[in-house]
Design a protein around this motif. Structure first.
Motif, short mmCIF file in Angstrom:
data_model
loop_
_atom_site.label_atom_id
_atom_site.label_comp_id
_atom_site.label_asym_id
_atom_site.label_seq_id
_atom_site.Cartn_x
_atom_site.Cartn_y
_atom_site.Cartn_z
N VAL A 1 -5.41 2.94 1.56
CA VAL A 1 -5.09 3.43 2.91
C VAL A 1 -6.23 4.32 3.42
O VAL A 1 -6.63 4.25 4.58
CB VAL A 1 -3.74 4.18 2.91
N ALA A 2 -6.75 5.14 2.51
CA ALA A 2 -7.85 6.02 2.91
C ALA A 2 -9.08 5.21 3.32
O ALA A 2 -9.79 5.58 4.26
CB ALA A 2 -8.20 6.96 1.76
N ARG A 3 -9.34 4.11 2.62
CA ARG A 3 -10.47 3.27 3.00
C ARG A 3 -10.24 2.64 4.37
O ARG A 3 -11.17 2.51 5.18
CB ARG A 3 -10.69 2.16 1.97
N LEU A 4 -9.00 2.24 4.64
CA LEU A 4 -8.70 1.66 5.96
C LEU A 4 -8.84 2.73 7.04
O LEU A 4 -9.33 2.44 8.15
CB LEU A 4 -7.29 1.07 5.97
N LEU B 1 0.82 -1.22 0.00
CA LEU B 1 0.00 0.00 0.00
C LEU B 1 0.85 1.26 0.00
O LEU B 1 0.34 2.36 -0.14
CB LEU B 1 -0.92 0.02 1.22
N PHE B 2 2.15 1.08 0.19
CA PHE B 2 3.02 2.24 0.35
C PHE B 2 4.14 2.24 -0.69
O PHE B 2 4.31 1.25 -1.41
CB PHE B 2 3.60 2.27 1.77
N GLY B 3 4.87 3.32 -0.75
CA GLY B 3 5.96 3.43 -1.70
C GLY B 3 5.46 3.98 -3.04
O GLY B 3 4.30 4.38 -3.17
N PRO B 4 6.33 3.94 -4.02
CA PRO B 4 5.99 4.56 -5.33
C PRO B 4 4.74 3.95 -5.96
O PRO B 4 3.92 4.65 -6.53
CB PRO B 4 7.24 4.26 -6.19
#
Lengths: 420, 349
Positions: free
Chosen positions: B311-314, B301-304
Motif C-alpha cells: 500500500v505504501a508503494r502504491l 492488501l488489507f486485513g490481518p
C-alpha cells in the motif's frame, strides 16, 4: 503504348491508371519498387486525388485499407512474404467484411530460414483467407490483371490479390504494352461501394455474429467467390475487346489438345515450362501445359475439363504444405476425382532456386519413364547428399546446432567457424 | 428534493450541475438534441464506466461535428456489448475490424475522407486499454507519428475485462486479475515501470492529449469538444472503472473515478504539442486506501494478512504523480464548505 520497363514500374503505372484513392503500404523486398514508384506518382500529382499512407507495418497497411475501403475509397496496397503473413489477421477481416481491396503480392519465400527470393509460399499460406488470387505469368499480364482485379473486386465486393513472382517479374525489364488512361477509364467504372460509412446513412459494419447466422455469412463469402468463376472469364473477354489482347481468365491451356501428359503450373515459370514442352513436342511427345491464372476461387470444372483427357498430370509448384505435400497438386487431384489420371507433385524453385529447362526436362522424362512415385512429393534438384549429411550430424547426438547454418557451412557458403 | 443547497466546489468547474447554467451552456447529455450515439438497450454491465464514457465522448464529438462523424472501434467489451447480432446500439456510422488495428483503420477512414474531399466528416477511434496500450499500440503510435486526423479515445479499465479480467499493460501494480492472483510472494500484478500512454502520446508531440475520468463528465465533454477543434492526431485517455473486473459496487463507479483523481492515482490534465497546458488539481487529497479498499482486486492488501508495504508503494506512486503533474495547487487548496463531505459526491454531475 509499348515500353521497355521494369515490372514494378509497369505495375505502379497500371495501378495509377486505376485511380486508387488511398494507398497504404509498408516496404518489404521485393515489393518496394512498386510502392516507391506510387509514392512518386502521388507526390508529383500524376496520381491525383490519392492519399498515400506510410504506415508502421503491413498489419497497419491492410488495416488502413480496411478503413479506407469501408469509407468508400478505391484502395490499394502491396506486400510480400513475411509482410503478407503479418497482415494475415487483417486479410481474413477484409474478406469477411467484403471490402474490394486490391493488393499486389510480389511473391517471396517465407522464413525461417529468412530468404528474400521468389517462391509462392506466401500467397499459398493465405490461400484460404477469402481473397481472390490471380497469378501473373508475365509483366504484361501483371499490368493487365491489376486493371481486371479492380473491376472484379468491385463487382463482387471481394478483395483480390494479384500475385507476381518477386524479382523474376518485379525486377525484370520487359516490353510491356501500357494502356492509355481513356481505355482504363472505359473498362473500369468509378467505384460504387456496396457498403460505406456515411453520416447521412449510418450503418454498423463489423458487428458480432454468433452461431445463429455465422455459417450463413460465411456461406455468402463462399458463394461470392464461386461467382467469380463466372465473372472472371467475362471480365477477361471485355478486357480483350477493350485492349486488344488476351489476359487473365481462369486457366490457360497450351498444346493440351491431344496431350497424354499435361504439366500444371502458375506464375512466371510457365514460360520455361512451355519451352520445354515445345522441345518435347518437336520430339513427338504428346505433352501440354495448363496455366492456372486464378487459384482462388479454384476453377475446379475448368481444370477438370482441361485435364480429363490426359493420362498423367505433373504439377510444378513453388510451395508445399509441410507434412502433407503439394498444394496446387491437392487441388488438381480434387478436380480429377474419379478419373484415371495420375497426378505427380513436383516442388520447384523454393527460395529462388532457378528452375532450369534441363531440370524440368529431366523430371518430365522420369515421370514418362515411370520412375517417379505419384504418391510422394518430388523436390526438383534437391541436394540429397547435403540433406543426408545433415541428418547424419543430427543422428550423432549431442548438440548439432541449427540446420540452416550447418548446411551452409557444409557447402562452403559460410566460411567462418570450423565444422568438424 | 425540491431544494438542494449549492455546493461551492460545483461552481467554476466543469462538473457544475446543469441547473446552474443557461440552456446554451448545458452539457451535451442534458440537451434534447443529443445524438444518443450509443443508445439504450446495449448489454454493458451495471455501472460500466466504459459505456458511460463512450456515450459522453461520442455525443460530445457528434455535437462538435454537427453529426458528421464516423466511429471506428477496436475489439473489446464496448464492441461486444453494443453489437450482438442482429442488434446495434450505434446511431452513427460505425466500423469494427480487429483488436489491434483500431488506430490504423481509423487513419484509413480519415485518409479516404480526405481523398474524397470530405474532411468535414471527422473520425473518432475508440478502444479499451488492451486495444490501446498493448495489442494496438504499434498502430496507435503510427497514427500519432503520421499525425493522422483522428481523435483516438482509450477507455481504460485497467485490464482485459472482455476475456475475463486478465492483466493488461495498463493494470496497476498489486491488482488482482485472473492471471495475477494474490498467490505467491508477490501478490497481484507486478510492479513494473508503468505504461502511461498519455505520456507516450505527448512524446509524439501530437496536437492534443488529455486525460479524464467519468466522475467529471463535463470535463470529458469539454475535452472532446476541444479535441475536435484541432486537426491531426489527438488522444484522450478516459479512466473508466469496471465493477466486474475490479470487484467494486456498480454504484461506486463515479466514486472510484473521483477517488482515482483525488488520490493522485490517475492524473487529469491536458497537453498540446507535447507540453502540459492544464492540470485538474486535487480538491481534497485523500490517501490511496480510500480508493483501494472499495475494490476487491486490492483486498489482499488489507486485513490481518495485509501488505501495508505494498500500500505504501502504491501511495508513493500516487505521490509521484502529484509531484510530476503538479496536482496540488496551493493557492486553490482552501476549498469552501461542502467539499469535505462530498469528495465522492453523488450530486455533482
Amino acid at each position: 503504348m509499348l515500353e521497355q520497363i521494369e515490372g514494378s514500374q509497369a505495375v505502379a503505372k497500371a495501378v495509377t491508371l486505376c485511380r486508387p484513392e488511398v494507398i497504404a503500404a509498408y516496404p518489404i523486398s521485393p515489393q518496394t519498387h512498386i510502392v516507391e514508384s506510387l509514392s512518386d506518382r502521388v507526390r508529383t500529382g500524376e496520381l491525383a486525388g490519392c492519399e498515400y499512407m506510410m504506415v508502421e507495418s503491413e498489419f497497419g497497411a491492410m488495416s488502413a485499407c480496411i478503413g479506407a475501403s469501408a469509407a468508400g475509397a478505391r484502395t490499394y496496397t502491396a506486400t510480400s512474404s513475411q509482410g503478407l503473413l503479418f497482415m494475415a489477421e487483417a486479410l481474413f477481416n477484409a474478406s469477411g467484411l467484403g471490402l474490394p481491396i486490391v493488393m499486389t503480392v510480389a511473391n517471396r519465400a517465407i522464413g525461417a530460414p529468412i530468404n528474400i527470393w521468389n517462391d509462392h509460399s506466401d500467397s499459398m499460406a493465405m490461400r484460404d483467407s477469402g481473397w481472390i488470387q490471380l497469378f501473373a505469368e508475365s509483366n504484361q499480364e501483371a499490368v493487365d490483371l491489376h486493371i481486371q482485379a479492380y473491376r472484379l473486386a468491385e463487382a463482387l465486393s471481394v478483395p483480390v490479390m494479384v500475385c507476381m513472382d518477386g524479382f523474376v517479374l518485379t525486377h525484370a525489364f520487359e516490353r510491356v504494352d501500357l494502356p492509355e488512361q481513356a481505355q482504363v477509364d472505359a473498362f473500369l467504372p468509378g467505384f460504387v461501394p456496396q457498403q460505406a460509412l456515411d453520416p447521412d446513412d449510418p450503418v454498423t459494419i463489423g458487428a458480432m455474429v454468433g452461431p445463429e447466422a455465422f455459417a450463413e455469412v460465411k456461406y455468402l463469402m463462399h458463394a461470392k467467390q464461386m461467382s467469380a468463376l463466372d465473372e472472371i472469364p467475362v471480365i477477361a473477354r471485355d478486357f480483350a475487346e477493350t485492349f486488344g489482347r488476351d489476359s487473365g481468365g481462369l486457366v490457360r491451356p497450351y498444346r493440351t489438345d491431344d496431350a497424354e501428359t499435361i504439366v500444371v503450373s502458375l506464375g512466371s515459370v510457365l514460360g520455361t515450362i512451355e519451352d520445354v514442352v515445345d522441345k518435347m513436342r518437336d520430339e513427338g511427345r504428346t505433352v501440354g501445359v495448363l496455366g492456372i491464372g486464378c487459384f482462388r476461387p479454384w476453377p475446379l470444372d475448368e481444370v477438370r475439363a482441361a485435364l480429363a483427357g490426359a493420362r498423367r498430370v505433373v504439377v510444378v509448384e513453388k510451395a508445399f504444405a509441410v507434412g502433407a505435400g503439394g498444394i496446387v497438386g491437392q487441388n488438381v487431384r480434387d478436380a480429377l476425382r474419379g478419373l484415371p489420371v495420375e497426378v505427380y507433385d513436383v516442388v520447384a524453385g523454393l527460395g529462388g532456386r532457378p528452375i532450369t529447362r534441363a531440370s524440368l526436362r529431366q523430371v518430365f522424362d522420369q515421370v514418362l519413364a515411370g520412375e517417379v512415385d505419384p504418391r510422394r512429393m518430388h523436390f526438383l534438384d534437391l541436394d540429397v547428399d547435403l540433406v543426408q549429411r545433415e541428418l547424419e550430424r543430427s543422428r550423432r547426438g549431442g548438440r548439432p546446432g541449427p540446420h540452416a547454418e550447418n548446411m551452409l557451412r557444409d557447402i562452403g557458403t559460410v566460411a567462418s567457424g570450423a565444422y568438424e | 428534493m425540491a431544494h438542494q443547497e449549492i455546493k461551492l466546489y460545483q461552481t467554476g468547474t466543469f462538473v457544475a450541475g446543469n441547473r446552474l447554467l443557461d440552456p446554451e451552456q448545458r452539457s451535451v447529455q442534458a440537451r434534447m438534441g443529443r445524438s444518443n450515439s450509443l443508445t439504450s438497450g446495449h448489454r454493458a454491465c451495471q455501472g460500466c464506466g466504459e459505456a458511460l464514457g463512450a456515450r459522453y465522448v461520442l455525443d460530445a464529438a457528434m455535437r462538435a461535428t454537427d453529426g458528421k462523424m464516423v466511429a471506428v472501434n477496436s475489439t473489446g467489451c464496448l464492441e461486444v456489448f453494443s453489437t450482438p447480432y442482429p442488434e446495434s446500439s450505434w446511431q452513427l456510422p460505425w466500423l469494427h475490424s480487429l483488436f489491434g488495428n483500431g488506430p490504423a483503420v481509423a487513419a484509413g477512414v480519415a485518409a479516404a475522407l480526405k481523398a474524397k474531399g470530405r474532411d468535414d466528416i471527422r473520425v473518432v477511434g475508440q478502444a479499451g486499454d488492451g486495444g490501446t496500450v498493448d495489442i494496438g499500440f504499434g498502430t496507435l503510435s503510427g497514427m500519432f507519428e503520421r499525425n493522422d486526423d483522428v481523435l483516438f479515445v482509450c477507455y481504460d479499465n485497467e485490464g482485459y475485462m472482455n476475456t475475463g479480467v486478465q492483466r493488461s499493460g495498463a493494470t496497476p501494480p498489486a491488482a488482482r486479475t485472473a492471471n495475477t492472483k494474490p498467490v505467491g510472494d508477490e501478490p497481484g500484478n507486478v510492479f513494473g515501470q508503468g505504461k502511461f500512454v498519455p505520456a507516450i502520446a505527448m512524446a509524439h508531440e501530437i496536437p492534443y492529449v488529455a486525460t479524464a475520468t467519468v466522475a467529471e463528465l463535463r470535463d470529458l465533454e469539454y475535452k472532446v469538444e476541444k479535441a475536435m477543434t484541432f486537426r491531426g492526431a489527438r488522444y484522450i485517455h478516459v479512466f473508466v472503472p469496471c465493477p466486474l473486473g475490479w470487484g467494486a459496487a456498480s454504484s461506486d463507479t463515479i466514486r472510484l473515478s473521483r477517488l482515482a483523481k483525488e488520490t493522485g492515482v490517475f492524473p487529469v490534465f491536458e497537453a498540446e504539442h507535447g507540453e502540459v497546458t492544464e492540470v485538474s488539481t486535487i480538491r481534497r487529497r485523500v490517501p490511496v486506501e480510500e480508493y483501494l479498499t472499495l475494490q476487491k482486486r486490492y483486498a489482499h492488501l488489507f486485513g490481518p494478512a495485509g501488505r501495508p508495504d505494498i500500500v505504501a508503494r502504491l501511495q508513493a506512486t500516487a505521490d509521484r504523480n502529484i509531484a510530476r503533474y503538479g496536482l496540488l495547487a496551493p493557492d486553490e487548496e482552501p476549498a469552501g464548505p461542502g467539499v469535505a463531505q462530498d469528495v465522492a459526491g453523488e450530486g455533482a454531475v
